[in-house]
Design an enzyme around this catalytic site. Structure first.
Site, PDB file in Angstrom:
ATOM      1  N   TYR A  41      13.679  10.226  -0.902  1.00 34.67           N
ATOM      2  CA  TYR A  41      13.783  10.400  -2.346  1.00 34.67           C
ATOM      3  C   TYR A  41      12.543   9.847  -3.056  1.00 34.67           C
ATOM      4  CZ  TYR A  41      18.640  11.674  -1.575  1.00 34.67           C
ATOM      5  OH  TYR A  41      19.776  12.312  -1.143  1.00 34.67           O
ATOM      6  N   ARG A  50      14.773  10.628 -22.990  1.00 34.12           N
ATOM      7  CA  ARG A  50      13.921   9.438 -23.113  1.00 34.12           C
ATOM      8  C   ARG A  50      12.783   9.476 -22.097  1.00 34.12           C
ATOM      9  NH1 ARG A  50      18.610   5.036 -22.765  1.00 34.12           N
ATOM     10  NH2 ARG A  50      19.325   6.638 -21.303  1.00 34.12           N
ATOM     11  N   CYS A 110      14.509   4.514 -17.219  1.00 34.58           N
ATOM     12  CA  CYS A 110      14.368   3.355 -16.325  1.00 34.58           C
ATOM     13  C   CYS A 110      12.944   3.161 -15.800  1.00 34.58           C
ATOM     14  CB  CYS A 110      15.339   3.482 -15.147  1.00 34.58           C
ATOM     15  SG  CYS A 110      17.082   3.426 -15.611  1.00 34.58           S
ATOM     16  N   LYS A 120      -2.266  12.436   8.629  1.00 37.35           N
ATOM     17  CA  LYS A 120      -2.633  11.038   8.875  1.00 37.35           C
ATOM     18  C   LYS A 120      -3.131  10.355   7.603  1.00 37.35           C
ATOM     19  CE  LYS A 120      -2.784   7.852  12.028  1.00 37.35           C
ATOM     20  NZ  LYS A 120      -3.805   7.835  13.087  1.00 37.35           N
TER      21      LYS A 120
END
Length: 421
Positions: free
Chosen positions: A256, A333, A268, A210
């Site tokens: 994901y 990167r 990114c 919870k």
């Protein structure tokens, strides 16, 4: 089934109404005389769409009765469900006074021998460890041999106010925590009419569920509102941005990126978070949640380092599996694994790195520059599969889950960082 419910607030009374709808015989226990009087008159003391009808029908059919005291009313019950409040204490912790008091009441009411233990189900949000460290000791202090009288269960509810009845009959999941994680026959009977994924686990995992859910929901609201503020000040339709965002159920609304494990990196996520921070600052919109995303990630990088070397003396031979920011990629990167490698070297470990996707001679552009700038010795640290498999290491640190592709000569211990245990 015959079920007792302790605490007739939003959770308890909704459960009472819905369980009677399924044909169960319910008694409710609550300290409020006014609340008990209303319920026995077929009136609901709380506002929840559809609940007034369920309570009125249950009282008329004789499937529900409410009381202020438990007395001997548990003698014929199969299950007792605890739904009392756990309000915030001044320090932010849960106030466990109601949980402790109801537990004592149940224990005192179970002095007589029973043919089968009473299944006592806790649904209130409680700190992990509560059933083991508070509830069971209370039962043990009164009943001496609690397992002969009670079967303890933690079963969190996932009800949204104003949609509680719909959520009760169509839950997103059913989580049942037991002493040893094994199924409970009474819980299976009670949930027989519900269709949802069922997870049996130990007490602590169930108790923590919870907290994870509600904190993530709070994070989503705060994140959405910060994005909304930026949209408004930039003249962008927040409604349209939201529509586009939630349409992506492959990545945005999905499992994901939600598995505890490695820190984020790559070309990114870090770059775009920083850019959004800049935009928000530039237009004067505070975004404290977003401002702390990078900071949280840096904290996690250091945590993974300390986790990886726990108990390992400097000078030990270490094989790190995976240098790029994710498996099957050679993108260095902002790879958190570069930071990990640097920390291992600085701490005095003899480091070797195997990455089956990475070939330094093929690195170009920013990828090449970032890799060698942040780990100048990279080329000397990288080893072939044959070398990795022929060398004895004191520890293997698996950053991307690819250790299984190796057959090393020897490794005293493997620590996985792509997922936390």
């Amino acid at each position: 089934m015959k079920i007792a419910i302790f605490g007739l607030g939003y959770v308890g009374l909704t459960a009472a109404g819905c369980l009677t709808k399924q044909g169960h015989d319910i008694i409710g226990i609550d300290v409020s005389e006014t609340k008990v009087k209303d319920i026995n008159a077929g009136r609901t003391p709380i506002s929840e769409p559809g609940l007034d009808v369920l309570i009125a029908e249950a009282i008329a059919a004789g499937r529900l009765a409410a009381f202020t005291e438990v007395s001997d009313r548990l003698d014929d019950r199969d299950i007792a469900i605890v739904c009392v409040g756990t309000p915030s204490a001044p320090d932010g912790s849960h106030n466990m006074a109601y949980i402790a008091e109801v537990t004592r009441q149940i224990a005192r009411a179970l002095g007589k021998p029973r043919e089968a233990p009473l299944t006592v189900v806790y649904r209130s949000t409680i700190r992990p460890g509560t059933l083991e460290e508070l509830v069971r000791p209370i039962f043990a202090s009164i009943l001496k041999t609690p397992e002969a009288f009670v079967e303890l269960v933690y079963n969190p509810e996932f009800l949204r106010e104003s949609m509680a009845i719909k959520d009760f009959f169509a839950p997103p999941k059913i989580v049942i925590g037991t002493m040893d994680g094994t199924p409970s026959a009474n819980m299976d009977r009670m949930n027989a009419d519900l269709s949802a994924p069922v997870f049996y686990t130990g007490f602590r995992e169930a108790e923590f569920t919870k907290f994870v859910d509600n904190t993530f929901h709070a994070l989503k609201v705060a994140f959405a509102n910060e994005i909304g503020r930026v949209c408004v000040d930039l003249g962008i339709s927040a409604t349209k941005v939201h529509e586009i965002f939630i349409s992506d159920t492959k990545l945005n609304i999905s499992p994901y990126y939600l598995r505890p494990g490695g820190a984020f990196g790559g070309s990114c996520l870090p770059k775009d978070v920083r850019a959004l921070q800049y935009i928000a600052t530039d237009i004067g919109v505070p975004v404290p949640v977003i401002d702390n995303v990078i900071k949280s990630n840096e904290v996690h990088k250091h945590y993974l380092f300390t986790h990886a070397i726990d108990g390992l003396k400097p000078g030990a031979k270490v094989l790190m599996v995976g240098l790029a920011f994710k498996a099957d990629s050679d993108d260095l990167r902002e790879s958190p694994n570069l930071d990990l490698a640097r920390k291992l070297l600085q701490a005095g470990y003899k480091l070797s790195i195997w990455d089956d996707t990475l070939e330094p001679s093929k690195l170009i552009g920013q990828n090449l520059g970032y890799g060698f700038t942040h780990l100048p010795a990279m080329e000397t640290l990288l080893v072939s599969r044959a070398t990795a498999e022929a060398t004895t290491f004191d520890r293997v640190i698996d950053t991307n889950g690819r250790f299984g592709a190796l057959s090393p000569a020897a490794a005293s211990e493997v620590v996985r960082l792509d997922r936390l245990p």
